[in-house]
Design a protein around this motif. Structure first.
Motif, PDB file in Angstrom:
ATOM      1  N   ASP A   1      -7.267  14.665   4.824  1.00 29.38           N
ATOM      2  CA  ASP A   1      -6.980  15.089   3.443  1.00 29.38           C
ATOM      3  C   ASP A   1      -5.604  14.622   2.978  1.00 29.38           C
ATOM      4  O   ASP A   1      -5.087  15.122   1.965  1.00 29.38           O
ATOM      5  N   MET A   2      -4.977  13.731   3.750  1.00 23.30           N
ATOM      6  CA  MET A   2      -3.652  13.184   3.457  1.00 23.30           C
ATOM      7  C   MET A   2      -2.563  14.259   3.461  1.00 23.30           C
ATOM      8  O   MET A   2      -1.557  14.169   2.752  1.00 23.30           O
ATOM      9  N   ILE A   3      -2.803  15.304   4.264  1.00 21.95           N
ATOM     10  CA  ILE A   3      -1.767  16.323   4.459  1.00 21.95           C
ATOM     11  C   ILE A   3      -0.877  15.846   5.607  1.00 21.95           C
ATOM     12  O   ILE A   3      -1.375  15.360   6.638  1.00 21.95           O
TER      13      ILE A   3
ATOM     14  N   PRO B   1       0.820  -1.217   0.000  1.00 19.11           N
ATOM     15  CA  PRO B   1       0.000   0.000   0.000  1.00 19.11           C
ATOM     16  C   PRO B   1       0.852   1.264   0.000  1.00 19.11           C
ATOM     17  O   PRO B   1       1.907   1.293   0.633  1.00 19.11           O
ATOM     18  N   ASP B   2       0.390   2.265  -0.746  1.00 14.52           N
ATOM     19  CA  ASP B   2       1.040   3.577  -0.707  1.00 14.52           C
ATOM     20  C   ASP B   2       0.393   4.332   0.445  1.00 14.52           C
ATOM     21  O   ASP B   2      -0.728   4.838   0.323  1.00 14.52           O
ATOM     22  N   VAL B   3       1.078   4.417   1.565  1.00 15.13           N
ATOM     23  CA  VAL B   3       0.467   4.943   2.796  1.00 15.13           C
ATOM     24  C   VAL B   3       0.127   6.430   2.717  1.00 15.13           C
ATOM     25  O   VAL B   3      -0.634   6.927   3.536  1.00 15.13           O
ATOM     26  N   ASN B   4       0.703   7.116   1.729  1.00 10.48           N
ATOM     27  CA  ASN B   4       0.426   8.551   1.622  1.00 10.48           C
ATOM     28  C   ASN B   4      -0.748   8.861   0.693  1.00 10.48           C
ATOM     29  O   ASN B   4      -0.965  10.021   0.338  1.00 10.48           O
TER      30      ASN B   4
ATOM     31  N   LYS C   1      -5.007   8.216  -0.316  1.00 10.80           N
ATOM     32  CA  LYS C   1      -6.288   7.802   0.249  1.00 10.80           C
ATOM     33  C   LYS C   1      -6.586   6.376  -0.197  1.00 10.80           C
ATOM     34  O   LYS C   1      -6.217   5.982  -1.304  1.00 10.80           O
ATOM     35  N   ASP C   2      -7.275   5.630   0.598  1.00 12.05           N
ATOM     36  CA  ASP C   2      -7.676   4.246   0.317  1.00 12.05           C
ATOM     37  C   ASP C   2      -6.498   3.295   0.164  1.00 12.05           C
ATOM     38  O   ASP C   2      -6.640   2.185  -0.368  1.00 12.05           O
ATOM     39  N   ASN C   3      -5.316   3.732   0.588  1.00 11.19           N
ATOM     40  CA  ASN C   3      -4.126   2.858   0.517  1.00 11.19           C
ATOM     41  C   ASN C   3      -3.994   2.141  -0.831  1.00 11.19           C
ATOM     42  O   ASN C   3      -4.026   0.907  -0.907  1.00 11.19           O
ATOM     43  N   ILE C   4      -3.855   2.885  -1.894  1.00 12.84           N
ATOM     44  CA  ILE C   4      -3.692   2.313  -3.242  1.00 12.84           C
ATOM     45  C   ILE C   4      -2.486   1.364  -3.246  1.00 12.84           C
ATOM     46  O   ILE C   4      -1.449   1.677  -2.673  1.00 12.84           O
TER      47      ILE C   4
ATOM     48  N   GLU D   1       2.038  15.431   0.183  1.00 10.82           N
ATOM     49  CA  GLU D   1       3.172  14.578  -0.193  1.00 10.82           C
ATOM     50  C   GLU D   1       3.991  15.247  -1.295  1.00 10.82           C
ATOM     51  O   GLU D   1       5.221  15.285  -1.236  1.00 10.82           O
ATOM     52  N   GLY D   2       3.280  15.812  -2.283  1.00 11.10           N
ATOM     53  CA  GLY D   2       3.975  16.488  -3.388  1.00 11.10           C
ATOM     54  C   GLY D   2       4.817  17.650  -2.893  1.00 11.10           C
ATOM     55  O   GLY D   2       5.930  17.874  -3.381  1.00 11.10           O
TER      56      GLY D   2
END
Lengths: 64, 328
Positions: free
Chosen positions: B274-276, B38-41, B43-46, B301-302
């Protein structure tokens, strides 16, 4: 900006450390090849320890 | 020189082409085999495929073989066993979580072929002050440098595109200095590294379709170390890597032992809805470069990736200045 200052400080320490390595290790010659290598190795390790010690001080100073 | 330059271009193109071409099918294979994390950063752990190390290795080794065939320089080929061993060590760590000492210890072993082939100068060059000849001590430098380079690049692989983007910037800085010094075989090796990183960055940048994994970052880090040793630009290479070295230093300074990041229980950052990303402010959590960046305020993240890459550009400029100071 503090991180940039810290990186600049690390860079300065590398330049000064390099100067110390060249001036201290360069002329060091104790004759026998193996003794020379051991002493140079010891001096190099001491320089690295000194470098890390100053870096820790720098970290505390910049990031307080 | 024209022939050599042509060989370097061919080596770089082969490295770029292999990584660019192999990575998409590798992503499909990894996803089919459920080799994704999973990409932890996000949403929904893609889920993102991992590891991309085999593609990076194939590109770099392909480029090196082309460079060897064009130049006949054994020194170029002597780097292959070390790079392959680094990939294997990383791949084992990708499949199974190994203790903290595993990678550093085995990367010392991986550096042994480089020592045995003896294709290096024992002069250590410093900016401004000149060189110091350390015949026996230099073997120790090689044995220490490989684990440091490999693990340092590994430690900076924290977000989408950072490790590959970082290697492009650091690699370009080192390549400029190698070109100015006229060390063309090492320059060729560096171009191969930059080309592989550039090709992999296409898939690794945000949003990542593949992560390099330990196998990928160790290949990048160890190849970078080989360029530094073979080109005699150890100090320049270290300066270009300063933000990553600082990251490792902060981590070790706060944790005071060698451990895997995934073994750390207290997180230095947290993500809101909001994944900030925010600094947790936990005094028991390790200090990292990302945490220090987030002390200035929350970032996406960006935003963090841009800050890290800006720091790497700053370090690359310092590295180029250091290289020019070596010529004075």
């Amino acid at each position: 900006m503090r991180i940039y200052a810290f990186l600049g400080g690390m860079w300065g320490l590398i330049i000064i450390g390099g100067g110390l390595a060249v001036t201290v290790l360069g002329p060091l010659d104790l004759g026998a090849y193996s003794i020379n290598a051991v002493v140079k190795g010891g001096v190099a390790i001491l320089l690295v320890i000194l470098w890390v010690f100053i870096l820790v001080r720098l970290t505390r100073y910049i990031f307080k | 020189m024209t022939a050599d330059f042509l060989t370097i271009i061919v080596g770089g193109c082969i490295s770029f082409g292999i990584v660019y071409g192999i990575t998409p099918p590798l992503i499909s294979i990894l996803n089919k085999k459920n080799m994704h994390v999973p990409d932890v950063n996000k949403k929904d752990n893609i889920m993102v495929a991992r590891p991309g190390g085999p593609a990076i290795l194939a590109g770099i080794v392909g480029g090196i073989i082309a460079l060897y065939l064009g130049t006949g320089q054994l020194a170029v080929l002597a780097t292959v066993p070390t790079i392959v061993m680094a990939c294997i060590i990383g791949y084992v760590d990708d499949l199974k979580v190994m203790p903290g000492w595993f990678k550093p210890a085995l990367l010392v072993v991986a550096a042994i072929p480089l020592v045995l082939f003896g294709q290096y100068s024992t002069d250590l060059e410093f900016p401004l002050f000149g060189t110091v000849n350390i015949p026996i001590l230099y073997i120790g430098v090689i044995l220490v440098m490989m684990p440091i380079m490999g693990n340092t690049v590994n430690s900076i692989d924290v977000m989408n595109g950072v490790a590959s983007g970082y290697m492009i910037i650091a690699g370009v800085a080192v390549a400029i200095i190698l070109a100015l010094l006229g060390r063309w075989e090492a320059f060729g090796l560096c171009i191969i590294l930059v080309a592989a990183s550039l090709a992999f960055y296409k898939y690794h940048r945000m949003p990542s379709r593949i992560f390099p994994g330990d196998s990928g970052v160790l290949v990048l880090g160890v190849t970078y170390g080989c360029v530094a040793i073979y080109g005699g630009v150890e100090v320049v290479a270290a300066v270009a890597l300063l933000p990553a070295i600082a990251n490792s230093f902060f981590f070790l300074y706060s944790v005071r032992r060698i451990v895997e990041h995934r073994q750390i229980k207290r997180s230095p950052v947290y993500r809101d809805d909001d994944m900030i990303l925010h600094d947790t402010g936990d005094p028991q959590a390790p200090i990292t470069l990302v945490r220090l960046i987030l002390r200035q305020g929350p970032l996406s993240e960006g935003g963090v990736v841009r800050q890290i890459l800006k720091l790497s550009v700053f370090a690359a400029i310092l590295a180029i200045i250091s290289g020019i100071m070596m010529m004075i």
